[in-house]
Design a protein around this motif. Structure first.
Motif, PDB file in Angstrom:
ATOM      1  N   ASP A 236       0.814  -1.219   0.000  1.00  0.00           N
ATOM      2  CA  ASP A 236       0.000   0.000   0.000  1.00  0.00           C
ATOM      3  C   ASP A 236       0.845   1.266   0.000  1.00  0.00           C
ATOM      4  N   ALA A 237       1.898   1.295   0.795  1.00  0.00           N
ATOM      5  CA  ALA A 237       2.676   2.526   0.954  1.00  0.00           C
ATOM      6  C   ALA A 237       3.710   2.729  -0.146  1.00  0.00           C
ATOM      7  N   LEU A 238       4.272   1.621  -0.657  1.00  0.00           N
ATOM      8  CA  LEU A 238       5.361   1.759  -1.615  1.00  0.00           C
ATOM      9  C   LEU A 238       5.082   1.104  -2.961  1.00  0.00           C
ATOM     10  N   GLY A 239       3.932   0.440  -3.101  1.00  0.00           N
ATOM     11  CA  GLY A 239       3.616  -0.202  -4.370  1.00  0.00           C
ATOM     12  C   GLY A 239       4.450  -1.424  -4.653  1.00  0.00           C
ATOM     13  N   LEU A 240       4.922  -2.060  -3.595  1.00  0.00           N
ATOM     14  CA  LEU A 240       5.736  -3.262  -3.769  1.00  0.00           C
ATOM     15  C   LEU A 240       4.929  -4.378  -4.428  1.00  0.00           C
TER      16      LEU A 240
END
Length: 261
Positions: A236-240
């Motif tokens: 969610d935060a980094l698009g991993l």
């Protein structure tokens, strides 16, 4: 002043040339300090043999000993030794897997592990790719093509990466202690043959991921376990991309569908 000649590579090479000693060194490449008894178990040798092996590694400048109460602990002599181990790993054949336990451990190490003070393995590469794809990290595509650039070979410092203004803002918002230095150091992951973030930023990322409970160090190996909370946060935060693709499956610049499976 005493004159000195060229570097004597044979000292370090001989110290690492025994399989038991090599296994001891691999056990502490995540930056931990381990007691001699644990390292003896890693090498599969007696206490007396382990003592001789450890003395050889300390004398060669590969490990350093620390006294904690009645016990001696051993850790890598410095980050340059971790760099050496990663570089050797890139050109060394894999150890044969002879049991389900060894196979499980090998899979865990390739999925996510600590390389001295930063994240390596498929997770480290996927994290770097996510930062590149979002424009938070600029200067390359994360690939190690194996091609020459003039007289230089791809390695630790061939590609100049830097953190963008947006990247600094996003990571600071995640409580990552982003270093002031502009260049971002990346090194080539020995299992994935692609770059992962190292250096001060790599250390800050691993610290935040550990402090927030996103990853949890394994008790008896340098593998990292990604928690459910960590998987969600990284996606969610980094698009991993999850699960992290293998190196050969990753096409630089091409996004892969996110999965929470």
């Amino acid at each position: 002043m005493t004159a000195t000649g060229d570097a004597d590579l044979s000292v370090v090479a001989a110290a690492l040339g025994d399989r038991g000693r090599a296994r001891m060194v691999l056990a502490v490449t995540d930056g931990r300090a381990l007691p001699a008894s644990t390292l003896a178990g890693e090498a599969g040798v007696s206490a007396a043999t382990a003592s001789a092996h450890l003395r050889r590694l300390v004398d060669a400048g590969v490990l350093r000993a620390e006294q904690h109460g009645r016990f001696r602990y051993f850790r890598l002599a410095g980050p340059e030794v971790a760099d050496l181990v990663e570089a050797l790993g890139r050109v060394s054949p894999p150890q044969p897997v002879r049991s389900l336990k060894e196979g499980t451990r090998a899979h865990a190490l390739r999925l996510a592990r600590a390389c001295y003070d930063h994240v390596a393995g498929r997770l480290g590469v996927a994290l770097t790719d996510a930062l590149l794809d979002a424009g938070h990290l600029v200067g390359g595509d994360g690939a190690d093509s194996g091609r020459r650039d003039g007289d230089r070979l791809p390695g630790l410092d061939v590609v100049d990466y830097s953190l963008s203004a947006d990247g600094r803002t996003v990571l600071t918002g995640l409580d990552v202690a982003v270093p002031d230095a502009a260049p971002v150091r990346c090194c080539v992951d020995w299992t994935e043959q692609r770059h992962h973030v190292a250096g001060p930023l790599g250390r800050a990322l691993l610290t935040t991921m550990t402090d927030r409970g996103w990853v949890r160090p394994a008790r008896r190996s340098r593998a990292l376990t990604v928690t459910d909370e960590g998987r969600t946060a990284l996606v969610d935060a980094l698009g991993l991309v999850w699960p992290p693709p293998h190196g050969p499956d990753r096409v630089p610049g091409e996004r892969t569908a996110l999965s929470r499976a």
